[in-house]
Motif scaffolding. Structure first.
Motif, PDB file in Angstrom:
ATOM      1  N   ILE A 107       5.766  30.793 -55.187  1.00 52.71           N
ATOM      2  CA  ILE A 107       4.417  30.365 -55.556  1.00 52.71           C
ATOM      3  C   ILE A 107       4.016  30.911 -56.921  1.00 52.71           C
ATOM      4  O   ILE A 107       3.431  30.195 -57.744  1.00 52.71           O
ATOM      5  N   TYR A 108       4.345  32.183 -57.167  1.00 53.77           N
ATOM      6  CA  TYR A 108       3.951  32.845 -58.422  1.00 53.77           C
ATOM      7  C   TYR A 108       5.170  33.554 -59.005  1.00 53.77           C
ATOM      8  O   TYR A 108       5.383  34.743 -58.771  1.00 53.77           O
ATOM      9  N   ASN A 110       6.460  35.499 -61.228  1.00 53.33           N
ATOM     10  CA  ASN A 110       6.285  36.495 -62.283  1.00 53.33           C
ATOM     11  C   ASN A 110       6.591  37.863 -61.704  1.00 53.33           C
ATOM     12  O   ASN A 110       5.757  38.455 -61.009  1.00 53.33           O
ATOM     13  N   THR A 113       4.211  41.053 -62.744  1.00 49.98           N
ATOM     14  CA  THR A 113       2.872  41.064 -62.163  1.00 49.98           C
ATOM     15  C   THR A 113       2.918  41.337 -60.667  1.00 49.98           C
ATOM     16  O   THR A 113       2.110  42.118 -60.141  1.00 49.98           O
ATOM     17  N   VAL A 114       3.857  40.713 -59.972  1.00 50.26           N
ATOM     18  CA  VAL A 114       3.978  40.935 -58.534  1.00 50.26           C
ATOM     19  C   VAL A 114       4.320  42.391 -58.237  1.00 50.26           C
ATOM     20  O   VAL A 114       3.751  43.010 -57.324  1.00 50.26           O
ATOM     21  N   HIS A 171      13.929  36.506 -56.384  1.00 45.76           N
ATOM     22  CA  HIS A 171      13.466  35.277 -57.034  1.00 45.76           C
ATOM     23  C   HIS A 171      14.630  34.347 -57.354  1.00 45.76           C
ATOM     24  O   HIS A 171      14.533  33.122 -57.199  1.00 45.76           O
TER      25      HIS A 171
END
Length: 250
Positions: A107-108, A110, A113-114, A171
């Protein structure tokens, strides 16, 4: 218990349908075989010693006193059962976190940031518990010695760097790819113990490390085949220019 993380992660991946459970697929066969080898190799390395291959250096008096002190402490069966249940819960949650982390990255996507948000949440949870567990303020005093160096190095190269690399790997290649490296800590710890601490090297550690190496290459081969199918398509397995697919490609 931590060496069961690949098995837990593989089961969760099947439950949440992150893997296509086609037994005839070479990818699924390699993942199942790798998971079994991972657990087997870790159990052999931990539970079976066997004859000594490399003798250890003679222990110092302080080491002997420390060992005798540890043996004299002892714990009740209730504490062992509670500790085992807590360890099982920890590694179940750790495996579930790999699954959840994969969905978050979809979903995100990055990693930085995560990881930052993860550590902010972890700090908010850990900080009050640490102050409740350690009420002596003198224990929080940092002095410029080996203790400070250990804290800084473990903070930078421990959870921080570890989590960032794990997030990046999840990821790109999914949760099982990251979890399959977990049992290697046994082989690495045994090797470092022999090199730096003068520990004895037992046959069980060598056999367990060999099985873990076979597990590693089995899963890596399966992931490479999976990436090859996604890259070329199942109907054109020979369609890539050089017949190879990068294992870690974005």
């Amino acid at each position: 218990m931590s060496n069961l993380t690949p098995a837990f992660t593989f089961i969760f991946a099947l439950i949440f349908r992150m893997n296509n459970m086609d037994i005839r697929s070479k990818t699924i066969q390699s993942k199942i075989t790798g998971t079994i080898l991972s657990v087997s190799g870790a159990l052999i390395a931990v539970l079976y010693k066997g004859p000594i291959i490399v003798f250890s250096a003679p222990s110092s008096p302080s080491q002997s006193q420390s060992l005798s002190f540890q043996h004299s402490l002892g714990t009740s069966n209730t504490n062992w059962i509670l500790g085992g249940l807590l360890l099982v819960s920890e590694n179940l949650l750790n495996s579930f976190w790999y699954i959840l982390q994969t969905q978050i990255m979809n979903i995100y996507p990055n990693e930085q940031t995560v990881s930052l948000i993860y550590f902010l949440c972890k700090t908010r949870i850990s900080l009050p518990i640490c102050f409740l567990a350690e009420t002596k303020w003198s224990a929080w005093t940092l002095r410029p010695d080996i203790e400070l160096v250990t804290i800084v190095l473990s903070g930078v190269f421990g959870p921080s760097f570890n989590t960032l690399v794990h997030t990046w790997g999840v990821h790109l290649k999914g949760p099982l790819y990251i979890a399959i490296f977990k049992p290697f800590s046994i082989a690495i710890a045994a090797a470092f113990g022999v090199i730096f601490l003068g520990d004895a090297l037992f046959l069980g550690s060598v056999v367990g490390a060999t099985i873990l190496l076979l597990e590693f290459y089995t899963v890596i081969w399966g992931k490479a085949q999976e990436g090859h199918v996604m890259y070329c398509g199942p109907e054109n397995m020979e369609g890539s220019p050089d017949g190879k697919t990068p294992l870690l490609q974005s």
